[in-house]
Design a protein around this motif. Structure first.
Motif, PDB file in Angstrom:
ATOM      1  N   SER A   1      -1.493  -5.275   2.656  1.00 45.32           N
ATOM      2  CA  SER A   1      -1.532  -4.112   1.763  1.00 45.32           C
ATOM      3  C   SER A   1      -2.950  -3.573   1.599  1.00 45.32           C
ATOM      4  CB  SER A   1      -0.976  -4.492   0.383  1.00 45.32           C
ATOM      5  OG  SER A   1      -1.856  -5.389  -0.280  1.00 45.32           O
ATOM      6  N   PHE A   2      -3.908  -4.258   2.210  1.00 51.64           N
ATOM      7  CA  PHE A   2      -5.326  -3.943   2.024  1.00 51.64           C
ATOM      8  C   PHE A   2      -5.939  -3.324   3.279  1.00 51.64           C
ATOM      9  CE2 PHE A   2      -9.666  -5.521   0.483  1.00 51.64           C
ATOM     10  CZ  PHE A   2      -9.663  -4.705  -0.625  1.00 51.64           C
ATOM     11  N   PHE A   3      -5.100  -3.113   4.317  1.00 51.41           N
ATOM     12  CA  PHE A   3      -5.620  -2.567   5.560  1.00 51.41           C
ATOM     13  C   PHE A   3      -5.741  -1.042   5.469  1.00 51.41           C
ATOM     14  CE2 PHE A   3      -3.631  -6.437   7.759  1.00 51.41           C
ATOM     15  CZ  PHE A   3      -4.814  -7.150   7.617  1.00 51.41           C
ATOM     16  N   ALA A   4      -6.838  -0.513   6.008  1.00 52.19           N
ATOM     17  CA  ALA A   4      -7.131   0.916   5.915  1.00 52.19           C
ATOM     18  C   ALA A   4      -6.480   1.687   7.059  1.00 52.19           C
ATOM     19  CB  ALA A   4      -8.638   1.133   5.932  1.00 52.19           C
ATOM     20  N   SER A   5      -6.279   2.954   6.847  1.00 53.50           N
ATOM     21  CA  SER A   5      -5.621   3.791   7.849  1.00 53.50           C
ATOM     22  C   SER A   5      -6.548   4.170   8.994  1.00 53.50           C
ATOM     23  CB  SER A   5      -5.099   5.078   7.180  1.00 53.50           C
ATOM     24  OG  SER A   5      -6.174   5.779   6.565  1.00 53.50           O
ATOM     25  N   ASP A   6      -7.854   3.845   8.887  1.00 56.87           N
ATOM     26  CA  ASP A   6      -8.798   4.160   9.968  1.00 56.87           C
ATOM     27  C   ASP A   6      -9.234   2.895  10.710  1.00 56.87           C
ATOM     28  OD1 ASP A   6     -10.234   3.040   7.922  1.00 56.87           O
ATOM     29  OD2 ASP A   6     -11.914   4.430   8.036  1.00 56.87           O
TER      30      ASP A   6
ATOM     31  N   GLN B   1       0.845  -1.185   0.000  1.00 60.65           N
ATOM     32  CA  GLN B   1       0.000   0.000   0.000  1.00 60.65           C
ATOM     33  C   GLN B   1       0.885   1.242   0.000  1.00 60.65           C
ATOM     34  OE1 GLN B   1      -3.294   2.095   2.882  1.00 60.65           O
ATOM     35  NE2 GLN B   1      -3.338  -0.149   2.742  1.00 60.65           N
ATOM     36  N   ARG B   2       0.520   2.221  -0.819  1.00 59.53           N
ATOM     37  CA  ARG B   2       1.280   3.460  -0.901  1.00 59.53           C
ATOM     38  C   ARG B   2       0.316   4.627  -1.012  1.00 59.53           C
ATOM     39  NH1 ARG B   2       5.462   3.320  -5.532  1.00 59.53           N
ATOM     40  NH2 ARG B   2       3.669   3.956  -6.800  1.00 59.53           N
ATOM     41  N   ASN B   3       0.428   5.552  -0.058  1.00 58.47           N
ATOM     42  CA  ASN B   3      -0.440   6.737  -0.037  1.00 58.47           C
ATOM     43  C   ASN B   3      -1.920   6.370  -0.088  1.00 58.47           C
ATOM     44  OD1 ASN B   3       1.857   8.386  -0.031  1.00 58.47           O
ATOM     45  ND2 ASN B   3       1.953   8.380  -2.284  1.00 58.47           N
ATOM     46  N   GLY B   4      -2.279   5.298   0.624  1.00 59.63           N
ATOM     47  CA  GLY B   4      -3.674   4.889   0.696  1.00 59.63           C
ATOM     48  C   GLY B   4      -4.171   4.077  -0.472  1.00 59.63           C
ATOM     49  N   SER B   5      -3.308   3.813  -1.467  1.00 61.36           N
ATOM     50  CA  SER B   5      -3.709   3.019  -2.637  1.00 61.36           C
ATOM     51  C   SER B   5      -3.005   1.674  -2.614  1.00 61.36           C
ATOM     52  CB  SER B   5      -3.351   3.755  -3.932  1.00 61.36           C
ATOM     53  OG  SER B   5      -4.040   4.985  -4.015  1.00 61.36           O
ATOM     54  N   VAL B   6      -3.706   0.644  -3.052  1.00 63.38           N
ATOM     55  CA  VAL B   6      -3.115  -0.695  -3.160  1.00 63.38           C
ATOM     56  C   VAL B   6      -2.360  -0.774  -4.479  1.00 63.38           C
ATOM     57  CG1 VAL B   6      -3.555  -3.168  -3.167  1.00 63.38           C
ATOM     58  CG2 VAL B   6      -5.001  -1.656  -1.798  1.00 63.38           C
ATOM     59  N   ILE B   7      -1.111  -1.177  -4.384  1.00 64.04           N
ATOM     60  CA  ILE B   7      -0.242  -1.210  -5.564  1.00 64.04           C
ATOM     61  C   ILE B   7       0.211  -2.642  -5.806  1.00 64.04           C
ATOM     62  CG2 ILE B   7       1.934  -0.396  -6.558  1.00 64.04           C
ATOM     63  CD1 ILE B   7      -0.115   1.812  -6.218  1.00 64.04           C
TER      64      ILE B   7
END
Length: 637
Positions: free
Chosen positions: A520-525, A418-424
């Motif tokens: 990589s799929f976990f959210a920041s909230d 995950q980069r800047n909230g996006s899954v890459i």
């Protein structure tokens, strides 16, 4: 037992093993004169012992014969051991005993006894005919549940010894009217279909079942469909109308997808290639195997090493049910507070507790007697000179997903982060043999358990990757409901992402599957308040818990502060930490995926032990194993 295993099969040790075997039998037999509860514990352990070394008790089968006043749980366990010890030497005794059991009043015990007779037949080929004779005698009693269980086990005998005992089919057919249980009906229908050519009125018997097709259990419907097709292939002139009727019922009137799919398969086979249908439906079937010693050898060896523990009673390895050293089910919040999660406990008021604890990150499940100051210190991640928590860059794990021979001379490596909230999705193309430089590619993902797909299907490698060089590309992934693959009920979600890539320069298309990294799929909230965490943990059923142990951890994963920092970088949020007995530290985390699935995690560390126990709780049980695997991967990194 372990000592005997170490001694092996060396002939020089045979006398020693024989002597040990003789000494083991008397104390085991003595235990069966104790109270019922002790008998049960002894029987569960003996069950394992006779699977490993049946010779120990091969001459003691009589002590396992049931007494009239034995509790049902003891009787059931004795029957299991009788089946394991039965041999051609004692089969006559055993059959007399089982026949007597089949006349008792406890229905479950009678069924188990009848089933045991069938299992003896499957186990001992030479005794099969005698076992069938006993079963036929029991059928003549006309007792409903005895007849039905007999039909079920006779079907297994037919599968074990095909084309040997068909002479008894007429007796079975005479008792069709007594069958009212789905498994018994399905077994009888299988027998009719398998031996239709030897039953004069097989089509009439099956036709009687078709009258109530819509009301039957799914297993009966499936068996009836197959049996009717078998009957048609063996006697097409008289059964064409019947097979058309059952195919219509299965494909047009049923809402069972398994039944409907099988109906369409049979219909297509019969309409396009009847000979192929015969090969598929009437082909030789493998005979069933004796399942008397049904535990896997590795599991059995593990359980033998756990004799006289709970493992030997549950017949499960310790890690399957021992997940915490202490306080399971009791979750204390705060320094010495009494807010708990316990089965049957009422909801507690956490307001005063939070005021006293402040925002210090207090210990959860606090049973270690820590004071508030100690709790706060233990729960704080180490900081740098300026008071900032250390930043840990999320690790990217790349793996080879497609070899050059499948992708036109290009080795393909893939990984997720995950980069800047996006899954890459990170891709690395290593040109090993393609003389045409790799420059423009098109990518497409199949439907998957995470609903991800590329935001842009074009991949441009600039500069083009010539032979002997490599080029990297990043593909941003978006999640949508339309890309979600259905998950079968009761089945775990697949971690695989199926990918197709087309090399636009050569028009070559290659396919591969890459395991998705859930971290990589976990959210920041994904963080939670402590009270919310406790309520959520309490409300998730224990059946939605998954356990595991990660061994051989790197040093960074034995330092809880470093683990917190590593998890934080992957949006896995620290909730609380406590000290438990025997030098154990328990830490709690929460995480939430970008699609809203929540996971709660408990990690247990022990001083001096290079391992960590994991417990994951989630309402999204299909994804629990993937979440547990993500935690394990991070701990190993």
């Amino acid at each position: 037992l372990s000592y005997m295993e170490i001694m092996g099969t060396n002939s020089a040790n045979s006398d020693s093993i024989r002597n040990l075997t003789r000494k083991l039998a008397p104390p085991l037999v003595t235990l069966l004169n104790s109270e019922p509860e002790i008998q049960y514990v002894a029987l569960r352990n003996i069950n394992l012992i006779v699977q490993k070394r049946p010779v120990i008790l091969e001459n003691e089968i009589k002590v396992f014969f049931c007494k009239y006043n034995d509790p049902i749980y003891v009787k059931m366990e004795k029957l299991e051991i009788i089946i394991k010890l039965v041999s051609e030497k004692n089969i006559e005794q055993v059959l007399l005993e089982l026949k007597e059991y089949a006349t008792e009043v406890d229905v479950d015990f009678v069924r188990k006894s009848v089933s045991a007779i069938g299992r003896c037949a499957v186990k001992l080929e030479r005794a099969a005919e005698r076992c069938i004779g006993v079963l036929l005698e029991l059928i003549q009693t006309k007792v409903n549940y005895v007849v039905q269980e007999s039909v079920i086990v006779i079907k297994d005998i037919f599968r074990r010894y095909p084309n040997r005992y068909e002479s008894i089919i007429a007796t079975l057919c005479d008792n069709l009217d007594t069958l009212d249980e789905p498994l018994a009906k399905a077994s009888m229908i299988w027998i009719i279909g398998e031996y239709a050519e030897r039953i004069d009125n097989a089509d009439e018997l099956l036709d009687n079942f078709l009258d109530t097709f819509d009301e039957e259990d799914s297993m009966v419907q499936l068996q009836l469909l197959t049996a009717t097709v078998k009957c048609f292939l063996k006697n097409p002139e008289d059964t064409q109308e019947m097979v058309q009727r059952v195919l219509d019922l299965a494909t047009e009137e049923s809402d069972n997808p398994d039944l409907r799919d099988r109906g369409f398969i049979y219909w297509r086979l019969l309409s396009t290639d009847p000979e192929a249908a015969k090969l598929v439906v009437l082909g030789d079937k493998p005979v069933i195997e004796d399942d008397t010693f049904k535990l896997e050898p590795n599991l059995l060896n593990t359980l033998i090493g756990q004799i006289a523990t709970l493992s030997s009673i549950y017949h499960k390895p310790p890690e399957a049910f021992v997940v915490r050293a202490s306080g399971r089910g009791a979750m204390n919040l705060g320094g010495g507070g009494d807010d708990t999660i316990d089965e049957g406990d009422e909801e507690e008021d956490y307001e005063d507790e939070e005021k006293s604890a402040g925002d210090t990150g207090v210990d959860l499940l606090d049973m270690g007697g820590l004071g508030l100051g100690e709790t706060a210190q233990a729960a704080t991640v180490s900081k740098d000179l300026f008071g900032a928590s250390p930043q840990v860059e999320p690790e990217l794990r790349m793996s080879k997903v497609c070899p050059a021979e499948k992708s036109g001379g290009i080795d393909v490596y893939a990984g997720f982060r995950q980069r800047n909230g996006s899954v890459i999705m990170e891709l690395d193309f290593q040109n090993t043999a393609s003389m045409t430089p790799v420059s423009n590619l098109a990518i497409q993902l199949n439907k998957n358990a995470f609903g991800v797909s590329p935001s842009n299907q074009q991949i441009v490698l600039d500069p083009p990757v010539a032979v002997g060089f490599n080029g990297k590309a990043t593909v941003e992934l978006l999640s949508s409901r339309g890309m979600l693959a259905p998950i079968a009920p009761g089945q775990p979600a697949s971690p695989q992402i199926q990918v197709a890539i087309k090399n636009m320069a050569t028009s070559h298309v290659f396919y591969f599957a890459a395991n998705f990294s859930l971290e990589s799929f976990f959210a920041s909230d994904g963080t939670m308040e402590r009270t919310t965490f406790i309520d959520t943990w309490k409300n998730i059923d224990d059946t939605n818990e998954l356990y595991g142990t990660v061994s051989d951890l790197p040093p960074s994963s034995l330092d809880i502060n470093q683990v917190q920092a590593k998890f934080q970088a992957h949006n896995i949020f620290f909730i609380a930490r406590r000290s438990a007995m025997e030098g154990q530290e328990v830490v709690y985390f929460s995480m939430k995926t970008l699609t809203g699935m929540e996971f709660l995690t408990e990690l247990t560390f022990k001083a001096g032990v290079n391992a960590c126990k994991i417990c994951v709780k989630t309402e999204n049980h299909a994804y629990g194993a993937i979440a547990k695997n993500a935690i394990e991967n991070l701990l190993r990194s």
